[in-house]
Structures are given as C-alpha cells and as structure tokens.
Design a protein around this motif. Structure first.
Motif, PDB file in Angstrom:
ATOM      1  N   THR A   1      -2.367  93.372  78.169  1.00 30.71           N
ATOM      2  CA  THR A   1      -3.418  94.366  78.326  1.00 30.71           C
ATOM      3  C   THR A   1      -2.948  95.630  79.032  1.00 30.71           C
ATOM      4  O   THR A   1      -2.372  95.554  80.116  1.00 30.71           O
ATOM      5  CB  THR A   1      -4.626  93.744  79.070  1.00 30.71           C
ATOM      6  N   ASN A   2      -3.185  96.775  78.399  1.00 25.49           N
ATOM      7  CA  ASN A   2      -2.981  98.054  79.070  1.00 25.49           C
ATOM      8  C   ASN A   2      -4.090  98.227  80.104  1.00 25.49           C
ATOM      9  O   ASN A   2      -5.270  98.047  79.778  1.00 25.49           O
ATOM     10  CB  ASN A   2      -3.053  99.218  78.076  1.00 25.49           C
ATOM     11  N   GLN A   3      -3.737  98.562  81.325  1.00 23.13           N
ATOM     12  CA  GLN A   3      -4.722  98.738  82.394  1.00 23.13           C
ATOM     13  C   GLN A   3      -4.532 100.101  83.062  1.00 23.13           C
ATOM     14  O   GLN A   3      -4.230 100.210  84.249  1.00 23.13           O
ATOM     15  CB  GLN A   3      -4.620  97.597  83.400  1.00 23.13           C
TER      16      GLN A   3
ATOM     17  N   ARG B   1       3.811  99.762  78.197  1.00 21.01           N
ATOM     18  CA  ARG B   1       2.514 100.201  77.711  1.00 21.01           C
ATOM     19  C   ARG B   1       2.491 100.159  76.186  1.00 21.01           C
ATOM     20  O   ARG B   1       3.293 100.804  75.514  1.00 21.01           O
ATOM     21  CB  ARG B   1       2.188 101.615  78.213  1.00 21.01           C
ATOM     22  N   LYS B   2       1.555  99.374  75.646  1.00 19.01           N
ATOM     23  CA  LYS B   2       1.421  99.347  74.189  1.00 19.01           C
ATOM     24  C   LYS B   2       1.122 100.758  73.675  1.00 19.01           C
ATOM     25  O   LYS B   2       0.350 101.474  74.299  1.00 19.01           O
ATOM     26  CB  LYS B   2       0.290  98.386  73.786  1.00 19.01           C
TER      27      LYS B   2
ATOM     28  N   GLY C   1       7.095  96.160  75.669  1.00 16.57           N
ATOM     29  CA  GLY C   1       7.571  95.589  76.924  1.00 16.57           C
ATOM     30  C   GLY C   1       6.858  94.362  77.431  1.00 16.57           C
ATOM     31  O   GLY C   1       7.493  93.423  77.932  1.00 16.57           O
ATOM     32  N   MET C   2       5.518  94.329  77.332  1.00 17.36           N
ATOM     33  CA  MET C   2       4.802  93.154  77.837  1.00 17.36           C
ATOM     34  C   MET C   2       5.119  91.917  76.999  1.00 17.36           C
ATOM     35  O   MET C   2       5.221  90.802  77.521  1.00 17.36           O
ATOM     36  CB  MET C   2       3.291  93.415  77.864  1.00 17.36           C
ATOM     37  N   LEU C   3       5.306  92.115  75.709  1.00 16.70           N
ATOM     38  CA  LEU C   3       5.617  90.977  74.840  1.00 16.70           C
ATOM     39  C   LEU C   3       7.039  90.484  75.080  1.00 16.70           C
ATOM     40  O   LEU C   3       7.281  89.266  75.097  1.00 16.70           O
ATOM     41  CB  LEU C   3       5.419  91.362  73.371  1.00 16.70           C
ATOM     42  N   THR C   4       7.960  91.409  75.275  1.00 13.55           N
ATOM     43  CA  THR C   4       9.335  90.982  75.537  1.00 13.55           C
ATOM     44  C   THR C   4       9.457  90.334  76.916  1.00 13.55           C
ATOM     45  O   THR C   4      10.241  89.396  77.085  1.00 13.55           O
ATOM     46  CB  THR C   4      10.313  92.157  75.401  1.00 13.55           C
ATOM     47  N   LEU C   5       8.670  90.797  77.886  1.00 13.00           N
ATOM     48  CA  LEU C   5       8.641  90.125  79.186  1.00 13.00           C
ATOM     49  C   LEU C   5       8.132  88.696  79.039  1.00 13.00           C
ATOM     50  O   LEU C   5       8.654  87.773  79.661  1.00 13.00           O
ATOM     51  CB  LEU C   5       7.752  90.890  80.166  1.00 13.00           C
TER      52      LEU C   5
ATOM     53  N   ALA D   1       2.578  97.390  68.801  1.00  9.66           N
ATOM     54  CA  ALA D   1       3.355  96.711  69.837  1.00  9.66           C
ATOM     55  C   ALA D   1       3.934  95.408  69.295  1.00  9.66           C
ATOM     56  O   ALA D   1       5.086  95.062  69.571  1.00  9.66           O
ATOM     57  CB  ALA D   1       2.487  96.432  71.062  1.00  9.66           C
ATOM     58  N   GLY D   2       3.125  94.697  68.512  1.00  6.51           N
ATOM     59  CA  GLY D   2       3.613  93.470  67.901  1.00  6.51           C
ATOM     60  C   GLY D   2       4.767  93.730  66.949  1.00  6.51           C
ATOM     61  O   GLY D   2       5.768  93.013  66.947  1.00  6.51           O
ATOM     62  N   LYS D   3       4.619  94.759  66.150  1.00  7.08           N
ATOM     63  CA  LYS D   3       5.684  95.116  65.215  1.00  7.08           C
ATOM     64  C   LYS D   3       6.949  95.508  65.967  1.00  7.08           C
ATOM     65  O   LYS D   3       8.058  95.082  65.613  1.00  7.08           O
ATOM     66  CB  LYS D   3       5.214  96.258  64.319  1.00  7.08           C
ATOM     67  N   ASN D   4       6.786  96.308  67.012  1.00  3.89           N
ATOM     68  CA  ASN D   4       7.944  96.752  67.792  1.00  3.89           C
ATOM     69  C   ASN D   4       8.642  95.601  68.509  1.00  3.89           C
ATOM     70  O   ASN D   4       9.834  95.693  68.823  1.00  3.89           O
ATOM     71  CB  ASN D   4       7.509  97.801  68.811  1.00  3.89           C
TER      72      ASN D   4
END
Length: 225
Positions: free
Chosen positions: A82-84, A139-140, A144-148, A172-175
């Motif tokens: 989630t972007n916050q 930030r989507k 980065g959050m998915l790779t983390l 973000a999923g594609k990236n």
C-alpha cells in the motif's frame, strides 16, 4: 544514516527497511517459494476513505474476507502492498496506520481470514522532510514493496498475482515480474480511464483481467493461483 519517524509501539513482525514499513505475520518457512497474492489495501480490501487513518472508517469491501480466506486455505500467502502518501504529507502518523491495520486484521480474522505480510510506502515527491522522494523505488508503480516481500518472505514473484483498483497497482506487478493482475471497480477503479489504463498494462508476459471487486475476483484467483 537517515532517521525516520517510528510508531509508539511496533505490532507483531513489524519494522522498517530504508523507511518502508515491513511486517511479516507468517513464518518464512510457510511462504518460501510460494506464489503470492498481492493486494492493494485502500479501495481493494477496504473501502476507499480518502487517506484512511481512523479506525471507525474501516469497512471491508464486499466478500473481501471470503476471497482472502480462500487463498489462505490453499496456502497462498496474502500480502498487502500500500502506498501511504498521507504519512509523507503529514496528514497522519504511523500510530494511526498501526491502529487502522490492527482493525483491518481484526475484521478479517472475524471472517476466518488472515494476512501474511504488510508493506507500506510513505514516500512521495510532494511529501515532507525525510519522505520527500522523486520516483521512490517502493512507491507503486515501482516494484520495491513486492521485491522486498520476495526478499523477506521468500515468495516467488514469477508465479504471483496482484489485485488493485488503479493501473499503477498492475504496473507495479508487471515491473516486479508477476504473472498478471486483476483490476477491480471499487475505490478508484471506476474513475474515467482507470480500467482501460489498467487492462492496457497487459502484454505477452503479463495478463490483466477485470473484476467488480475483490469478492468477485475470488473465482478468477482460484483458477490463476
């Protein structure tokens, strides 16, 4: 070394990595090598509330708990990404975020569902102080959050999917090298051009599918994962 704001109390499994919130709620041994279901939070799991920071504004989207419960039953790790920016803007703080997250997890638990990981990015180009960053890696639509999540939880990105209400979620999923994404009509999903942009993310290596909401996506997710 940059010093980032902290919550008063860290909940189970929570911490920060370079200012990005990371929380694991399931042992890595149970998520290692598995395909994951990544979910945007606001507008997907819970109704959009415009910078959600009050527990009384938390409301699960229709049958969200049932979809997450179905993924749980199949051993598919469910991870919030989630972007916050509201934290970065100074609209609210990490204590508010923790309180809202606690309420969301509690409401999901009441329906027999659970979340395995939570990742949140407060960085934004218009943020204040330490959170001001142009094109931050977490930030989507950046991955980065998915790779983390992959680094910390060991999930297999190449077999995973993401559900979002905005095209940037699918991007973000594609990236991150995911198989595909599902765009839902809830939250920002019904805004002009959003669905077309989200489905337009698809190419030969990344699939994009439509759904009304996370509950409606359950049957599709069961086929894909």
């Amino acid at each position: 070394m940059t010093t980032y704001p902290q919550p008063t109390t860290f909940p189970q499994g929570a911490g920060f990595q370079d200012g990005v919130w990371t929380q694991t709620l399931t042992p890595r041994a149970q998520t290692e090598g598995r395909a994951a279901l990544f979910l945007d939070r606001d507008g997907v799991v819970v109704e959009e509330a415009h910078y959600l920071h009050k527990t009384e504004d938390v409301q699960l989207t229709p049958n969200a708990g049932e979809t997450i419960k179905a993924a749980n039953a199949r051993g598919v790790p469910v991870i919030l990404v989630t972007n916050q920016a509201g934290i970065g803007y100074g609209y609210f703080g990490w204590d508010d975020f923790v309180a809202v997250q606690t309420r969301i997890l509690s409401d999901l638990n009441a329906s027999g569902a659970h979340i395995d990981g939570v990742f949140a990015c407060p960085f934004h180009e218009k943020a204040q102080g330490v959170y001001a960053a142009v094109d931050h890696f977490a930030r989507k639509p950046n991955p980065g959050m998915l790779t983390l999540a992959s680094q910390i939880m060991g999930v297999d990105l190449a077999k995973s999917w993401i559900v979002g209400d905005r095209s940037l979620d699918l991007q973000a999923g594609k990236n991150a090298g995911l198989v595909g994404g599902i765009h839902v009509w809830t939250g920002h999903g019904s805004k002009d051009g959003e669905r077309a942009a989200a489905l337009g993310v698809a190419d030969y290596a990344f699939s994009a599918s439509p759904a009304t909401n996370l509950g409606d996506a359950r049957s599709l997710i069961s086929i894909l994962l």
